[in-house]
Scaffold this motif. Structure first.
Motif, PDB file in Angstrom:
ATOM      1  N   HIS A 147       1.509  13.522   3.265  1.00 25.06           N
ATOM      2  CA  HIS A 147       0.681  14.248   2.281  1.00 25.06           C
ATOM      3  C   HIS A 147       0.339  13.428   1.038  1.00 25.06           C
ATOM      4  N   HIS A 148       0.092  12.144   1.235  1.00 20.73           N
ATOM      5  CA  HIS A 148      -0.365  11.282   0.143  1.00 20.73           C
ATOM      6  C   HIS A 148      -1.882  11.227   0.161  1.00 20.73           C
ATOM      7  N   ASP A 149      -2.456  11.048  -1.019  1.00 20.73           N
ATOM      8  CA  ASP A 149      -3.894  10.835  -1.136  1.00 20.73           C
ATOM      9  C   ASP A 149      -4.178   9.393  -0.716  1.00 20.73           C
ATOM     10  N   ILE A 150      -4.981   9.211   0.320  1.00 20.79           N
ATOM     11  CA  ILE A 150      -5.283   7.861   0.796  1.00 20.79           C
ATOM     12  C   ILE A 150      -6.712   7.448   0.466  1.00 20.79           C
ATOM     13  N   GLY A 151      -7.421   8.293  -0.269  1.00 22.66           N
ATOM     14  CA  GLY A 151      -8.837   8.072  -0.552  1.00 22.66           C
ATOM     15  C   GLY A 151      -9.178   6.731  -1.176  1.00 22.66           C
ATOM     16  N   GLY A 152      -8.406   6.271  -2.142  1.00 22.03           N
ATOM     17  CA  GLY A 152      -8.748   5.038  -2.839  1.00 22.03           C
ATOM     18  C   GLY A 152      -8.002   3.808  -2.366  1.00 22.03           C
ATOM     19  N   LEU A 153      -7.228   3.935  -1.295  1.00 18.81           N
ATOM     20  CA  LEU A 153      -6.428   2.794  -0.840  1.00 18.81           C
ATOM     21  C   LEU A 153      -7.297   1.771  -0.119  1.00 18.81           C
ATOM     22  N   ARG A 154      -7.115   0.511  -0.510  1.00 17.88           N
ATOM     23  CA  ARG A 154      -7.846  -0.574   0.149  1.00 17.88           C
ATOM     24  C   ARG A 154      -7.055  -1.860   0.002  1.00 17.88           C
ATOM     25  N   SER A 155      -7.272  -2.773   0.929  1.00 23.38           N
ATOM     26  CA  SER A 155      -6.623  -4.082   0.896  1.00 23.38           C
ATOM     27  C   SER A 155      -7.429  -4.981  -0.033  1.00 23.38           C
ATOM     28  N   LYS A 156      -6.732  -5.584  -1.012  1.00 26.28           N
ATOM     29  CA  LYS A 156      -7.422  -6.410  -2.013  1.00 26.28           C
ATOM     30  C   LYS A 156      -6.555  -7.584  -2.436  1.00 26.28           C
ATOM     31  N   ILE A 175       0.842  -1.200   0.000  1.00 25.65           N
ATOM     32  CA  ILE A 175       0.000   0.000   0.000  1.00 25.65           C
ATOM     33  C   ILE A 175       0.879   1.252   0.000  1.00 25.65           C
ATOM     34  N   ILE A 176       1.928   1.245   0.818  1.00 25.21           N
ATOM     35  CA  ILE A 176       2.854   2.378   0.866  1.00 25.21           C
ATOM     36  C   ILE A 176       3.496   2.578  -0.505  1.00 25.21           C
ATOM     37  N   ALA A 177       3.942   1.494  -1.127  1.00 20.74           N
ATOM     38  CA  ALA A 177       4.573   1.585  -2.451  1.00 20.74           C
ATOM     39  C   ALA A 177       3.590   2.133  -3.481  1.00 20.74           C
ATOM     40  N   GLU A 178       2.355   1.673  -3.437  1.00 17.54           N
ATOM     41  CA  GLU A 178       1.327   2.170  -4.365  1.00 17.54           C
ATOM     42  C   GLU A 178       1.173   3.687  -4.234  1.00 17.54           C
ATOM     43  N   ALA A 179       1.057   4.162  -2.996  1.00 11.97           N
ATOM     44  CA  ALA A 179       0.870   5.597  -2.770  1.00 11.97           C
ATOM     45  C   ALA A 179       2.087   6.399  -3.229  1.00 11.97           C
ATOM     46  N   ILE A 180       3.279   5.913  -2.931  1.00 11.04           N
ATOM     47  CA  ILE A 180       4.496   6.631  -3.327  1.00 11.04           C
ATOM     48  C   ILE A 180       4.586   6.728  -4.843  1.00 11.04           C
ATOM     49  N   LEU A 181       4.440   5.605  -5.544  1.00 12.68           N
ATOM     50  CA  LEU A 181       4.593   5.640  -6.995  1.00 12.68           C
ATOM     51  C   LEU A 181       3.501   6.484  -7.656  1.00 12.68           C
ATOM     52  N   ASN A 182       2.299   6.438  -7.137  1.00 14.67           N
ATOM     53  CA  ASN A 182       1.237   7.250  -7.740  1.00 14.67           C
ATOM     54  C   ASN A 182       1.524   8.746  -7.606  1.00 14.67           C
ATOM     55  N   ARG A 183       2.308   9.128  -6.606  1.00 17.50           N
ATOM     56  CA  ARG A 183       2.680  10.541  -6.491  1.00 17.50           C
ATOM     57  C   ARG A 183       3.976  10.835  -7.231  1.00 17.50           C
ATOM     58  N   VAL A 184       5.019  10.053  -6.998  1.00 17.42           N
ATOM     59  CA  VAL A 184       6.326  10.301  -7.616  1.00 17.42           C
ATOM     60  C   VAL A 184       6.271  10.104  -9.130  1.00 17.42           C
ATOM     61  N   GLY A 185       5.528   9.125  -9.575  1.00 25.75           N
ATOM     62  CA  GLY A 185       5.464   8.808 -10.996  1.00 25.75           C
ATOM     63  C   GLY A 185       4.234   9.324 -11.700  1.00 25.75           C
ATOM     64  N   PRO A 215      -3.827   0.772  10.173  1.00 20.78           N
ATOM     65  CA  PRO A 215      -4.031   2.179  10.568  1.00 20.78           C
ATOM     66  C   PRO A 215      -2.738   3.007  10.560  1.00 20.78           C
ATOM     67  N   ARG A 216      -1.613   2.403  10.930  1.00 17.95           N
ATOM     68  CA  ARG A 216      -0.337   3.142  10.913  1.00 17.95           C
ATOM     69  C   ARG A 216       0.090   3.467   9.477  1.00 17.95           C
ATOM     70  N   THR A 217      -0.267   2.602   8.540  1.00 17.98           N
ATOM     71  CA  THR A 217       0.036   2.881   7.133  1.00 17.98           C
ATOM     72  C   THR A 217      -0.700   4.139   6.697  1.00 17.98           C
ATOM     73  N   LEU A 218      -1.974   4.197   6.994  1.00 18.10           N
ATOM     74  CA  LEU A 218      -2.776   5.358   6.620  1.00 18.10           C
ATOM     75  C   LEU A 218      -2.272   6.628   7.304  1.00 18.10           C
ATOM     76  N   ALA A 219      -1.925   6.528   8.596  1.00 17.15           N
ATOM     77  CA  ALA A 219      -1.427   7.694   9.326  1.00 17.15           C
ATOM     78  C   ALA A 219      -0.109   8.192   8.731  1.00 17.15           C
ATOM     79  N   LEU A 220       0.785   7.263   8.408  1.00 16.54           N
ATOM     80  CA  LEU A 220       2.078   7.631   7.814  1.00 16.54           C
ATOM     81  C   LEU A 220       1.874   8.316   6.465  1.00 16.54           C
ATOM     82  N   LEU A 221       1.031   7.741   5.637  1.00 15.46           N
ATOM     83  CA  LEU A 221       0.791   8.315   4.318  1.00 15.46           C
ATOM     84  C   LEU A 221       0.114   9.687   4.409  1.00 15.46           C
ATOM     85  N   GLN A 222      -0.831   9.829   5.304  1.00 11.15           N
ATOM     86  CA  GLN A 222      -1.474  11.135   5.505  1.00 11.15           C
ATOM     87  C   GLN A 222      -0.452  12.157   5.966  1.00 11.15           C
ATOM     88  N   HIS A 223       0.379  11.762   6.914  1.00 10.74           N
ATOM     89  CA  HIS A 223       1.411  12.661   7.444  1.00 10.74           C
ATOM     90  C   HIS A 223       2.378  13.087   6.335  1.00 10.74           C
TER      91      HIS A 223
END
Length: 171
Positions: A59-68, A20-30, A49-57
């Motif tokens: 400044h990543h968009d966490i709106g569409g993140l889900r475990s699948k 999830i962290i990698a997804e958020a990083i690449l969607n912003r960096v790339g 929950p710590r993943t979401l808190a870290l990403l929010q902190h």
């Protein structure tokens, strides 16, 4: 002529932290060049929950993140994948589905911060270290001259990125 957007899937077992962290990083960096997804072989069903808190902190968009589950990316309606990276050792050793598009694959193993027990500061440090490692690897990946590398050279570079543990050198 517009350059195509590369689809990248990050795999882990639980799909609650590292992928999830990698997804958020690449969607912003790339952004504009890459589209990142994540999945798990045995998804937890919720993002840690710590993943979401870290990403929010950060400044990543966490709106569409889900475990699948990874089956979402192996069917006929799945996006054509260009790259698939495993970010945990368990997922790397599992038999993966046949991915549409015959993507390039590599293992970029990172310790699981969700498995860390102890003081809050130790757990927080584990999540921060995971973010740092993945950010460094993804930054190197997005700077590769993808169009000018042959498949063998690109595969070698992708595997080398998985061994990166320190900060990338400044240009």
């Amino acid at each position: 002529m517009t350059d195509p957007v590369f689809n990248v899937l990050f795999l882990c077992t639980g799909n609650s932290a590292r992928s999830i962290i990698a997804e958020a990083i690449l969607n912003r960096v790339g952004q504009g060049r890459f589209r990142a997804f994540s999945a798990g072989s045995q998804p937890k069903g919720r993002v840690h929950p710590r993943t979401l808190a870290l990403l929010q902190h950060s400044h990543h968009d966490i709106g569409g993140l889900r475990s699948k589950g990874w089956e979402e990316f192996s069917g006929p309606n799945a996006p054509r994948l260009d790259f698939v990276f495993t970010v945990c050792d368990n997922a790397a050793s599992e038999v993966c589905p046949i991915w549409p598009g015959q993507p390039m694959t590599a293992h970029w193993g990172v310790p699981d911060p969700a498995a860390v027990e102890g003081k809050e500061s130790e757990i927080g440090l584990a999540f921060a270290e995971t973010y740092r490692l993945l950010f460094n690897r993804i930054s190197i990946f997005t700077s590769l001259p993808l169009r000018s590398l042959d498949r063998i050279s690109l595969g070698q570079r992708l595997r080398e990125i998985g061994q990166t543990k320190r900060e990338p050198a400044s240009p």
